[in-house]
Structure formats: structure tokens, C-alpha cells
Design an enzyme around this catalytic site. Structure first.
Site, PDB file in Angstrom:
ATOM      1  N   GLY A 247     -11.214  -1.574  10.137  1.00 57.56           N
ATOM      2  CA  GLY A 247     -10.240  -2.655  10.185  1.00 57.56           C
ATOM      3  C   GLY A 247     -10.530  -3.884   9.355  1.00 57.56           C
ATOM      4  N   GLU A 282     -16.198   2.614  11.369  1.00 52.98           N
ATOM      5  CA  GLU A 282     -15.236   3.477  10.677  1.00 52.98           C
ATOM      6  C   GLU A 282     -14.440   2.710   9.615  1.00 52.98           C
ATOM      7  OE1 GLU A 282     -14.262   6.143  14.675  1.00 52.98           O
ATOM      8  OE2 GLU A 282     -12.815   4.655  14.004  1.00 52.98           O
ATOM      9  N   GLY A 284     -12.416   1.975   6.303  1.00 49.66           N
ATOM     10  CA  GLY A 284     -11.645   2.761   5.336  1.00 49.66           C
ATOM     11  C   GLY A 284     -11.251   1.888   4.158  1.00 49.66           C
ATOM     12  N   ARG A 321       2.954   1.461   0.307  1.00 49.26           N
ATOM     13  CA  ARG A 321       2.605   0.311   1.166  1.00 49.26           C
ATOM     14  C   ARG A 321       3.584  -0.865   1.087  1.00 49.26           C
ATOM     15  NH1 ARG A 321      -1.527  -2.388   0.720  1.00 49.26           N
ATOM     16  NH2 ARG A 321      -1.795  -2.709   2.937  1.00 49.26           N
ATOM     17  N   TYR A 325       4.988  -1.566   4.646  1.00 45.13           N
ATOM     18  CA  TYR A 325       4.380  -2.679   5.388  1.00 45.13           C
ATOM     19  C   TYR A 325       4.647  -4.037   4.750  1.00 45.13           C
ATOM     20  CZ  TYR A 325       0.858   1.057   6.437  1.00 45.13           C
ATOM     21  OH  TYR A 325       0.173   2.187   6.768  1.00 45.13           O
ATOM     22  N   CYS A 351      15.472   5.710  -6.159  1.00 38.70           N
ATOM     23  CA  CYS A 351      16.788   5.242  -5.710  1.00 38.70           C
ATOM     24  C   CYS A 351      16.754   4.772  -4.261  1.00 38.70           C
ATOM     25  CB  CYS A 351      17.823   6.331  -5.919  1.00 38.70           C
ATOM     26  SG  CYS A 351      18.123   6.557  -7.660  1.00 38.70           S
ATOM     27  N   GLU A 352      16.049   3.688  -4.027  1.00 43.96           N
ATOM     28  CA  GLU A 352      15.959   3.027  -2.724  1.00 43.96           C
ATOM     29  C   GLU A 352      15.780   1.540  -3.006  1.00 43.96           C
ATOM     30  OE1 GLU A 352      16.178   4.345   0.288  1.00 43.96           O
ATOM     31  OE2 GLU A 352      15.987   6.461  -0.243  1.00 43.96           O
ATOM     32  N   TYR A 380      -4.982   3.956   1.121  1.00 47.07           N
ATOM     33  CA  TYR A 380      -3.608   4.190   1.596  1.00 47.07           C
ATOM     34  C   TYR A 380      -2.616   4.177   0.431  1.00 47.07           C
ATOM     35  CZ  TYR A 380      -6.174   3.120   5.822  1.00 47.07           C
ATOM     36  OH  TYR A 380      -7.126   3.121   6.800  1.00 47.07           O
TER      37      TYR A 380
END
Ligand SMILES: *Cc1c(COP(=O)(O)O)cnc(C)c1O
Length: 426
Positions: A247, A282, A284, A321, A325, A351-352, A380
Site C-alpha cells: 500500500g 506485500e 507492489g 488507471r 481511478y 472510442c470512449e 497496474y
């Protein structure tokens, strides 16, 4: 502080990954392309290892890299050679970690929604412990362990009800989140688990969220966990392992101040001193995030009156991402240009409407054909890519000093077509 990404730097006007210009990388491998720095990944890992070994002493901890951030085999092998274990959240990630040579006794299986097949695979491989995230998982593990005649090492992922103070979509340690088991329910669960054959309840775990830039929520969660360890021992549990999750954030915008790893390690020591537990971490994002960029080319400039759109050849299918987010990835030119800065929306070709990387960003003038990078895309990024709009996901290249190599076969549209099956009866 986690190490600043010093391995992406300008030499005169040319942006380099270690000793290679990104211009040369683009010419050789094409765009869009993920480019990682091996030295940056190593530096990031070693920063953890140094901080923890100085503070806690060697042997007191294991760094289990969270594979989901970037599970390319080359990245996993590199980290395995540094001594890393793995945190995995699916049987697929377990297979990846094992294929990279990571020893099962350094693999932690976390994640909600493990199936019987997942648990069977984990017990067969002999992972060090399974973090359960639901009470029913315990019975499933006990049944499978009995069938296999192995003893399952089980830790309980605790939901400590702490707000990580990060983006809602990457918060995992509040009561309303799907992750972990309510801290109040854990003592009863341990009592029940200790009566089960083929199960050893030996640990507790937390992971309260991602991209945390303050130590305070970590400390709050860890203090609750330490108190829980005492309570559980009082009722007779033999707890040997505490899993602190990941985190720790990174500086995407440059003005964030992620926790200093030495201060983090000191805080961990203060909270858990005297409990005599083995600690697992952990991380990442903080290992691979700033070790990768998404290299892309400007395909079009659409000039408006208020601002211009710079359309690049990387899209949300390559880097999700920002769309997922509202994440920020800064943009740097591969060749520095002069001229007054202009306001751009940097967008992909998908196309978004959410296929936007940057909005109203002041940048040096961009022209069609220019190479640019979206920074800090090592975590990510590639792992979340898709083939939406029939766009084969970006390739991946690893740089180490003057060396560079493709670390994933590039997919072609023909590959995508070949995966489909057209039944004869159509
Ligand atoms: C995602 C995840 C991590 C890694 O989080 P980072 O923010 O990338 O460090 C660690 N542990 C668990 C259980 C996770 O789900």
C-alpha cells in the site's frame, strides 16, 4: 521515501531509460510500448530490504512482492533473484510466481473469492500460508486439506475498519469494503479454526488499501492488529506470522510525499516489538510503479480555441488507471522541445469518452510524430491491458544498462482473430 525514478533521465535533450535513449527503443520495438528499468526495480526492492534489515534485523521479515502490480515473468525473476517472495491473489498468479522460481514457502495466497480449485492448487504447491477473507473459506480449506492429507497454514485477513485516506476505488480496509473479516469476528473464528484438523491458524493479515501517502492509517491498522495478536494469544492461539500488506504510495504528481521507508520500518518495529512474530510485507506499486513508462507517439493534434487535443497511439486499453481511478500519469517528451507551453488534453484513440490521460495539462508544444511517455506506469499498467477496439495490448521491454530486450511477445490483430472460434453452423 521510495527511490525517485532516477533511471529515467534526460541526457541533453533525450529521455533515456538507463543508458538507452527511448528514441532508439521506439525505433526498434515500435509504440505503444511499456519500457521498464531493471535498475529501478532493484533499487526500489533494495530500499525496502535495507530499511527493514537495519530496523528489524535479517530473518525477521519476508518481502512478498504483490504480483498483481506487474506479473511479467522477467519482472518476477528479477525480484526472485533479489530474494523476494510473492503475494498472489489467484491460482494464475501462483503459477506465474512458481514459474519464475519463487519458492512456495515464500508465497502468500490472498484474495477474495478463492475457489476449491484455487485452494487445492495452493495446498498442492505448499504455499506458506493462505489468507482467508471469508469465514466459509476456512471450512473449504479444512475439507480440501483433509482430502489431500496436508496441513494448511492459515492466516486471517482482518478488516481493521481503518480509512486509508486514498482513492475510494483502492480503499480496502473499511467495514463496507469486501475485503477481510471484521476484526470483532476474528477471535471467534480462531476458536473455531483451532478445533479443525488439517488446519493451523498461525497468522493475521491486513491490507488497507493502495497508494497511501501517510503513515497514520498504517499505524492505526497495525496497532489494532498487534492488539488482536495479544487477544488471540490469551485465548490460546499460537500466532507466528503477521502480514502487513502493501500500500505504500509513490509520487505520481511529484508533490505527494510517500512515507519514508525507514520511518515506516521504525513504526513497524515500535508496534510489533516484543511480539516475536515473523513479519511479511506485500509491496507492489512501490516496487515497480516508477520503474516503467508507457512510450507512445502523437498521432494527431486537434487544435481548438481554448485548448488542443493531443491524440496518442496508446489508449485506455493499454493503461486503464486514468479511466478506472482518475489516476494521474504525467507526460514527458522523449525529446525536449522549447517554445511556450500550451494547454492540451492528452487522449487515446479508443472510442470512449473516458479514454483521457490528461486534461488541461500545460505542456511544451507537441507535434504529430513526437514520442512521449506517460510516467510511472510500471504498476497496474500492462497487467490491466485489454484488446478493446481490437487494439493488441502494448508490448513490454526491459532495459538494463545498455541492454534491452522484449519481455513479452507482441500480439497482432491476427492473433486476436485466431483466438476466436466461428462455429460451422453459423
Ligand atoms: C494489491 C495488494 C497488495 C499490493 O498493494 P500495493 O498498493 O501495490 O503495494 C498487497 N496485498 C494485497 C492483499 C493486495 O491485494
Amino acid at each position: 521515501m521510495t527511490a525517485a525514478p532516477r533511471h529515467f533521465h534526460y541526457v541533453k535533450n533525450d529521455l533515456c531509460a538507463e543508458d538507452v535513449t527511448l528514441q532508439a527503443v521506439a525505433e526498434k520495438y515500435g509504440t505503444p510500448l511499456y519500457v521498464y528499468s531493471a535498475a529501478q526495480i532493484r533499487d526500489n526492492y533494495r530500499a525496502y530490504d535495507v530499511a527493514l534489515s537495519r530496523t528489524l534485523g535479517r530473518g525477521a521479515y519476508t518481502i512478498c512482492y504483490a504480483c498483481k502490480a506487474n506479473s511479467n515473468q522477467a519482472v518476477l525473476e528479477l525480484l526472485r533473484k533479489e530474494g523476494a517472495g510473492a503475494d498472489i491473489v489467484s491460482a494464475g498468479e501462483m503459477q506465474r510466481a512458481l514459474a519464475a522460481g519463487i519458492a512456495p514457502d515464500k508465497i502468500i495466497f490472498s484474495g477474495v473469492g478463492k475457489t476449491a480449485e484455487d485452494i487445492d492448487a495452493a495446498l498442492t504447491a505448499g504455499v506458506v500460508h493462505i489468507n482467508i477473507e471469508a469465514e466459509a473459506e476456512l471450512d473449504l480449506i479444512a475439507a480440501i486439506a483433509k482430502k489431500r492429507r496436508v496441513t494448511a497454514q492459515v492466516a486471517v485477513r482482518v478488516n481493521p475498519n481503518v480509512d486509508a485516506g486514498t482513492h475510494a476505488k483502492i480503499t480496502t480496509g473499511k467495514k463496507e469494503n469486501k475485503f477481510g473479516i471484521d476484526i470483532e469476528a476474528v477471535p471467534a473464528l480462531f476458536k473455531r479454526g483451532r478445533k479443525l484438523a488439517y488446519v493451523e491458524m498461525n497468522g493475521v493479515a491486513v491490507h488497507i488499501g493502495s497508494q497511501l501517502t501517510s503513515l497514520t492509517p498504517f499505524k492505526r491498522a497495525y496497532q489494532r492488529l498487534a492488539k488482536l495478536v495479544v487477544t488471540l494469544r490469551q485465548q490460546g492461539a499460537t500466532l507466528t506470522r503477521v502480514d502487513l500488506g502493501g500500500g505504500i504510495g509513490i509520487a505520481y504528481r511529484g508533490d505527494e510525499t510517500p512515507p519514508d521507508l525507514h520511518l515506516y520500518a521504525l513504526m513497524v518495529r515500535d508496534v510489533f516489538a516484543g511480539l516475536g512474530v515473523h513479519l511479511c510485507l506485500e509491496p507492489g506499486r512501490s516496487i515497480v510503479g516508477n520503474a516503467g513508462v508507457l512510450l507512445s507517439r502523437v498521432v494527431q493534434i486537434k487544435k481548438g480555441t481554448a485548448k488542443s487535443f493531443a491524440i496518442i497511439d496508446a489508449g485506455m486499453n493499454d493503461l486503464l488507471r486514468p479511466a478506472l481511478y482518475d489516476a494521474y500519469h504525467g507526460l514527458s517528451p522523449v525529446r525536449k522541445s522549447s517554445g511556450r507551453r500550451l494547454t492540451y488534453d492528452v487522449v487515446g484513440p479508443v472510442c470512449e469518452s473516458s479514454d483521457i490521460f490528461l486534461s488541461a495539462e500545460k505542456l511544451s508544444p507537441l507535434s504529430v510524430g513526437d514520442l512521449v511517455v506517460l510516467r510511472d506506469a510500471g504498476a497496474y499498467g500492462a497487467v490491466m491491458s485489454s484488446a478493446y477496439n481490437a487494439r493488441p495490448p502494448a508490448g513490454e521491454v526491459l532495459v538494463a544498462g545498455k541492454k534491452h530486450a522484449r519481455i513479452r511477445h507482441p500480439q497482432t490483430v491476427q492473433d486476436l482473430i485466431d483466438q476466436d472460434i466461428v462455429p460451422a453452423w453459423i
